[in-house]
Design an enzyme around this catalytic site. Structure first.
Site, short mmCIF file in Angstrom:
data_model
loop_
_atom_site.label_atom_id
_atom_site.label_comp_id
_atom_site.label_asym_id
_atom_site.label_seq_id
_atom_site.Cartn_x
_atom_site.Cartn_y
_atom_site.Cartn_z
N ARG A 1 0.82 -1.22 0.00
CA ARG A 1 0.00 0.00 0.00
C ARG A 1 0.85 1.27 0.00
O ARG A 1 0.40 2.33 -0.43
CB ARG A 1 -0.91 0.01 1.22
CG ARG A 1 -1.99 -1.07 1.20
CD ARG A 1 -2.80 -1.06 2.50
NE ARG A 1 -3.54 0.17 2.66
CZ ARG A 1 -4.84 0.31 2.39
NH1 ARG A 1 -5.54 -0.72 1.95
NH2 ARG A 1 -5.45 1.46 2.58
N HIS B 1 4.98 -24.99 12.46
CA HIS B 1 6.38 -25.41 12.64
C HIS B 1 6.50 -26.72 13.43
O HIS B 1 7.21 -27.65 13.02
CB HIS B 1 7.17 -24.32 13.35
CG HIS B 1 7.10 -22.98 12.69
ND1 HIS B 1 7.05 -22.84 11.33
CD2 HIS B 1 7.10 -21.72 13.20
CE1 HIS B 1 7.00 -21.54 11.03
NE2 HIS B 1 7.03 -20.85 12.15
#
Length: 479
Positions: A46, A234
């Site tokens: 942005r 993970h």
């Protein structure tokens, strides 16, 4: 279709991940001539930059995060970068992005790191702009939802535009060298695989410990907590690599087929098999740190620590517990896997006063990459007062064992694999959904039994109940 992309589009190109990991990784690949000279890197976010101001931004990030020996490459790397600002909620912005990217006939690789709420409009915008065709593949950075249902929504949105063979779901732990070495350790050595089962292994511990607190992740972390932030991805990937059956060959399909079997075999966690905690003020490395609520600025019941006792219900692992532990503001930063073998069935040294300890294989992932096998050896001496045995470590320290090759951060390999199209170290949809199924069951059990985090002081190894979780089985956490 296999192709090496000559365009790389980075969403979130001004964010923390881009500054610390993505830009340094790409500069390192450029420095080592591992990416083609014609590869262009287009950043988008942005923020209102043009090409020159974005290159200045990237230079500042590289000067801060690149190792010194890489910094001479910055000047030749920066011309690869261009930038196009984008509001993902504005469909017409994607036409400008497409114009900036230019031709994609040789292939486009997209690295998408965005808020879950922006996945659908981003994919729709890419489709509208013609950036989802057969010569485009997409890498997805977490978070990919906060539950099975929300994960399916995101995956449905992405799969509407991209087939599975062009979707690369990222878990950066899979790019770590020691994690990959776990496969070599198991399947390239005859020493371990015959013992890698319930007959010879007593239990397995997996620890991911952090010393940091919230840092810049306040808005995300308080809505996620340790279970969804660390265990869902993970830790379960590490567990799957430890527990998987030998794949038929080393390719993406065979390896991921075996991992998903493990994830689907996970038994639901019982109410007394999990502990959660939240850190209070304390000290890390002698320095005072605030409590979680103080950092957040409000009261919260989000867990910053979780310990679980998991079970893989198949023939290989029946009866072998997997103890998982992760948390913030713990005494040290470390990620490790400890495979604890069973005791010998009979000690011939016991009558001479010696006590044998079980062997253990310790696989260090970070901050130090190493493999340590703890064996029993006789203490030198004349033994007039009895034989003494002591556990002696056999160490393979990766930087010492492989002094020549450059140590690489995980995103270097993952970005290169994304550009070249190798899915081996990426996560398939059925893996993600199996992970979320198990995590949702844990959270449902917590809600049903009114499970709330217990307080622990920063600088400690979580609440005392986590110690008891292991000790009631006669197990001590490896510290």
């Amino acid at each position: 279709m296999t192709f090496t992309a000559d365009r790389l589009l980075l969403f979130g190109a001004t964010g923390d991940l881009a500054q610390r990991m993505l830009l340094p990784s790409l500069c390192a690949l450029h420095d080592d001539k591992l990416i083609a000279p014609e590869l262009r890197i287009i950043g988008t976010a942005r923020s209102d930059y043009d090409d020159d101001s974005y290159r200045a931004f990237a230079r500042a990030a590289l000067e801060k995060h690149l190792p010194d020996f890489r910094k001479p490459a910055i000047d030749s790397f920066l011309p690869r970068l261009t930038y196009q600002s984008l509001d993902a909620n504005e469909a017409d912005h994607f036409k400008d992005l497409s114009d900036e990217i230019g031709t994609i006939e040789k292939g486009l690789a997209i690295f998408l790191s965005t808020a879950p709420s922006l996945f659908e409009p981003t994919i729709a915008g890419l489709t509208h702009a013609g950036l989802t065709g057969s010569m485009v593949r997409i890498g997805l950075e977490k978070p990919l939802g906060d539950s099975l249902a929300s994960s399916r929504e995101i995956n449905d949105a992405v799969s509407a535009a991209f087939p599975e063979e062009r979707i690369f779901r990222i878990d950066h732990y899979l790019g770590k060298e020691t994690v990959q070495n776990l496969l070599a350790l198991r399947f390239a050595n005859i020493l371990f695989e015959p013992l890698w089962n319930a007959a010879h292994i007593d239990h397995v511990q997996i620890t991911i410990a952090e010393t940091v607190g919230l840092e810049s992740r306040v808005s995300y972390y308080d809505g996620a907590g340790a279970l969804r932030d660390m265990v869902q991805n993970h830790m379960l990937q590490l567990l799957a690599l430890v527990a998987m059956e030998p794949p038929s060959n080393f390719d993406a399909t065979a390896i991921r087929d075996e991992k998903v079997k493990v994830l689907r075999a996970l038994r639901p966690v019982a109410p007394n098999e999990s502990v959660t905690g939240q850190y209070r003020k304390g000290a890390i490395e002698g320095q005072p740190v605030p409590g979680y609520d103080d950092e957040l600025g409000k009261d919260s019941d989000t867990e910053t620590f979780v310990a679980l006792k998991a079970h893989v219900d198949n023939w290989r692992w029946q009866g072998v517990p997997f103890y998982l532990r992760t948390g913030k503001r713990l005494p040290e930063r470390k990620t490790e896997i400890v495979v604890n073998f069973r005791c010998i069935p009979h000690s011939i040294f016991a009558s001479r006063g010696a006590k044998a300890q079980p062997n253990a294989l310790v696989i260090g992932i970070q901050p130090e990459e190493n493999v340590q096998l703890q064996l029993m050896a006789k203490v030198p001496g004349l033994d007039r007062e009895g034989i003494r045995l002591r556990a002696v470590p056999l160490n393979i320290t990766m930087p010492d064992a492989f002094a020549g090759p450059t140590k690489r951060i995980a995103y270097e390999r993952l970005l290169l694999d994304l550009i070249e199209g190798d899915q081996t170290l990426f996560v398939r949809r059925d893996e993600v959904e199996a992970q979320w199924t198990w995590i949702d069951e844990v959270r449902s059990t917590w809600a049903e039994h009114g499970h709330t985090p217990k307080a622990y002081s920063a600088g400690n190894w979580g609440p005392s109940a986590a110690i008891a979780l292991a000790e009631r089985d006669g197990v001590t956490w490896h510290e």
